[in-house]
Design an enzyme around this catalytic site. Sequence first.
Site, PDB file in Angstrom:
ATOM      1  N   GLU A   2      -5.958  -5.042  10.341  1.00 49.90           N
ATOM      2  CA  GLU A   2      -4.954  -4.006  10.569  1.00 49.90           C
ATOM      3  C   GLU A   2      -5.265  -3.252  11.866  1.00 49.90           C
ATOM      4  O   GLU A   2      -6.065  -2.300  11.865  1.00 49.90           O
ATOM      5  CB  GLU A   2      -4.954  -3.003   9.412  1.00 49.90           C
ATOM      6  N   HIS A  37      -9.743   1.303   4.548  1.00 50.32           N
ATOM      7  CA  HIS A  37      -8.493   1.453   5.286  1.00 50.32           C
ATOM      8  C   HIS A  37      -8.721   2.398   6.463  1.00 50.32           C
ATOM      9  O   HIS A  37      -9.514   3.340   6.364  1.00 50.32           O
ATOM     10  CB  HIS A  37      -7.411   2.014   4.350  1.00 50.32           C
ATOM     11  N   SER A  81       2.780  -2.264  10.321  1.00 51.04           N
ATOM     12  CA  SER A  81       4.227  -2.347  10.554  1.00 51.04           C
ATOM     13  C   SER A  81       4.807  -3.730  10.256  1.00 51.04           C
ATOM     14  O   SER A  81       5.756  -4.168  10.901  1.00 51.04           O
ATOM     15  CB  SER A  81       4.581  -1.906  11.978  1.00 51.04           C
ATOM     16  N   GLY A  98       2.549  -1.197   4.278  1.00 44.18           N
ATOM     17  CA  GLY A  98       2.678   0.208   3.923  1.00 44.18           C
ATOM     18  C   GLY A  98       4.144   0.583   3.728  1.00 44.18           C
ATOM     19  O   GLY A  98       4.728   0.358   2.659  1.00 44.18           O
ATOM     20  N   GLY A  99       4.749   1.136   4.765  1.00 44.95           N
ATOM     21  CA  GLY A  99       6.111   1.666   4.692  1.00 44.95           C
ATOM     22  C   GLY A  99       7.114   0.745   4.007  1.00 44.95           C
ATOM     23  O   GLY A  99       7.871   1.179   3.130  1.00 44.95           O
ATOM     24  N   GLY A 117       1.844   2.185  10.745  1.00 41.20           N
ATOM     25  CA  GLY A 117       2.807   3.279  10.617  1.00 41.20           C
ATOM     26  C   GLY A 117       3.470   3.683  11.926  1.00 41.20           C
ATOM     27  O   GLY A 117       4.081   4.738  12.009  1.00 41.20           O
ATOM     28  N   GLU A 162      -7.121   4.773   7.598  1.00 37.71           N
ATOM     29  CA  GLU A 162      -6.883   6.198   7.306  1.00 37.71           C
ATOM     30  C   GLU A 162      -8.094   6.807   6.608  1.00 37.71           C
ATOM     31  O   GLU A 162      -8.417   7.979   6.805  1.00 37.71           O
ATOM     32  CB  GLU A 162      -5.603   6.352   6.463  1.00 37.71           C
ATOM     33  N   ASN A 192       0.880  -1.174   0.000  1.00 42.64           N
ATOM     34  CA  ASN A 192       0.000   0.000   0.000  1.00 42.64           C
ATOM     35  C   ASN A 192       0.913   1.218   0.000  1.00 42.64           C
ATOM     36  O   ASN A 192       1.466   1.578   1.038  1.00 42.64           O
ATOM     37  CB  ASN A 192      -0.899  -0.030   1.244  1.00 42.64           C
ATOM     38  N   TRP A 193       1.057   1.811  -1.163  1.00 42.12           N
ATOM     39  CA  TRP A 193       1.991   2.953  -1.268  1.00 42.12           C
ATOM     40  C   TRP A 193       1.426   4.233  -0.672  1.00 42.12           C
ATOM     41  O   TRP A 193       2.138   5.217  -0.537  1.00 42.12           O
ATOM     42  CB  TRP A 193       2.366   3.178  -2.745  1.00 42.12           C
ATOM     43  N   LYS A 194       0.139   4.241  -0.353  1.00 40.32           N
ATOM     44  CA  LYS A 194      -0.512   5.451   0.182  1.00 40.32           C
ATOM     45  C   LYS A 194      -0.206   6.636  -0.746  1.00 40.32           C
ATOM     46  O   LYS A 194      -0.181   6.455  -1.957  1.00 40.32           O
ATOM     47  CB  LYS A 194      -0.080   5.689   1.628  1.00 40.32           C
TER      48      LYS A 194
HETATM   49  P1  PGA Z   1       2.420   0.164   7.616  1.00 40.53           P
HETATM   50  O1  PGA Z   1       1.007   0.399   6.911  1.00 40.53           O
HETATM   51  O2  PGA Z   1       2.956  -1.140   7.086  1.00 40.53           O
HETATM   52  O3  PGA Z   1       3.254   1.339   7.209  1.00 40.53           O
HETATM   53  O4  PGA Z   1       2.166   0.112   9.078  1.00 40.53           O
HETATM   54  C1  PGA Z   1       0.118  -0.656   6.714  1.00 40.53           C
HETATM   55  C2  PGA Z   1      -1.156  -0.149   6.101  1.00 40.53           C
HETATM   56  O5  PGA Z   1      -1.569   0.969   6.422  1.00 40.53           O
HETATM   57  O6  PGA Z   1      -1.784  -0.828   5.273  1.00 40.53           O
END
Ligand code: PGA
Length: 257
Positions: free
Chosen positions: A171, A99, A217, A238-239, A177, A101, A13-15
């Site tokens: 999640e 998600h 994470s 994500g990251g 994050g 967010e 997930n590149w956001k």
């Molecule tokens: P993260 O993000 O791996 O940076 O914690 C995961 C996500 O939001 O899908």
Amino acid sequence: MNRKYRRTVIAGNWKMNLLASDIKAFAEDMKKLAPRAKKCDTVICVPHVMIPAAAKAFKDIRVCVGAQNLNENPSGAYTGEVSAAQLRDLGVEYVIIGHSERRQYYGETNILVNKKVHAALESGLRPIVCVGESLAERELDITNERITLQVKTALANVSASEIRRVVIAYEPIWAIGTGKTATTEQAGEVCAVIRSVVRSLYGARTARSVSILYGGSMNEKNASSLLSHPDIDGGLIGGASLVPEKFATIINAANIE
Ligand code: PGA
């Protein structure tokens, strides 16, 4: 992972990160670093504007393109929005829905998530439905109730044949994050709760074919432990998905039986 019944899915997930001009080099690195990627389903969910560049570059390395959001309506006067059919038209196969967010910053509710799941399925997209509890909810010991409500609402009126195309990602909000990962036991326990909800709705045979991912994470260091749990069928990352070396390590970990 339980490959006997269901597919392993490793989704990045590149956001709102990177540029379309970064994609070619990323794909070239991935080709070298994760030559075994084709054995598991690898997806990268990119910002909408980067979909054409991603579709072109990822074809060669057998990475599917995913989107991070869609509008729940099929078409019409929704300025600035993108429909499921428009995503399919560009070769998108997966879409992240609900998600945390989007729930937190854009007010997405469980009911809206359900509408988006139907919009995705009707157009042939595979939804990656995100569910998760906050730290306060975990501390109050209401994680399972919270997750059960999210899963049941997201799947309302989804048929038994459609559910096979749905991927669910657990999640925990406190792990996204933050560098704080759920332990393999914590993550596995909630993924098992999710499967039991799916089982109560669709029966045991169907439930065992649904891929349930962990996200929050997940990185190149903790992936093999998390993925060794029989109830965790992959990851939403994500990251660590922004760095080819890290993402490739996770993909390669997923290929180890
Ligand atoms: P993260 O993000 O791996 O940076 O914690 C995961 C996500 O939001 O899908």
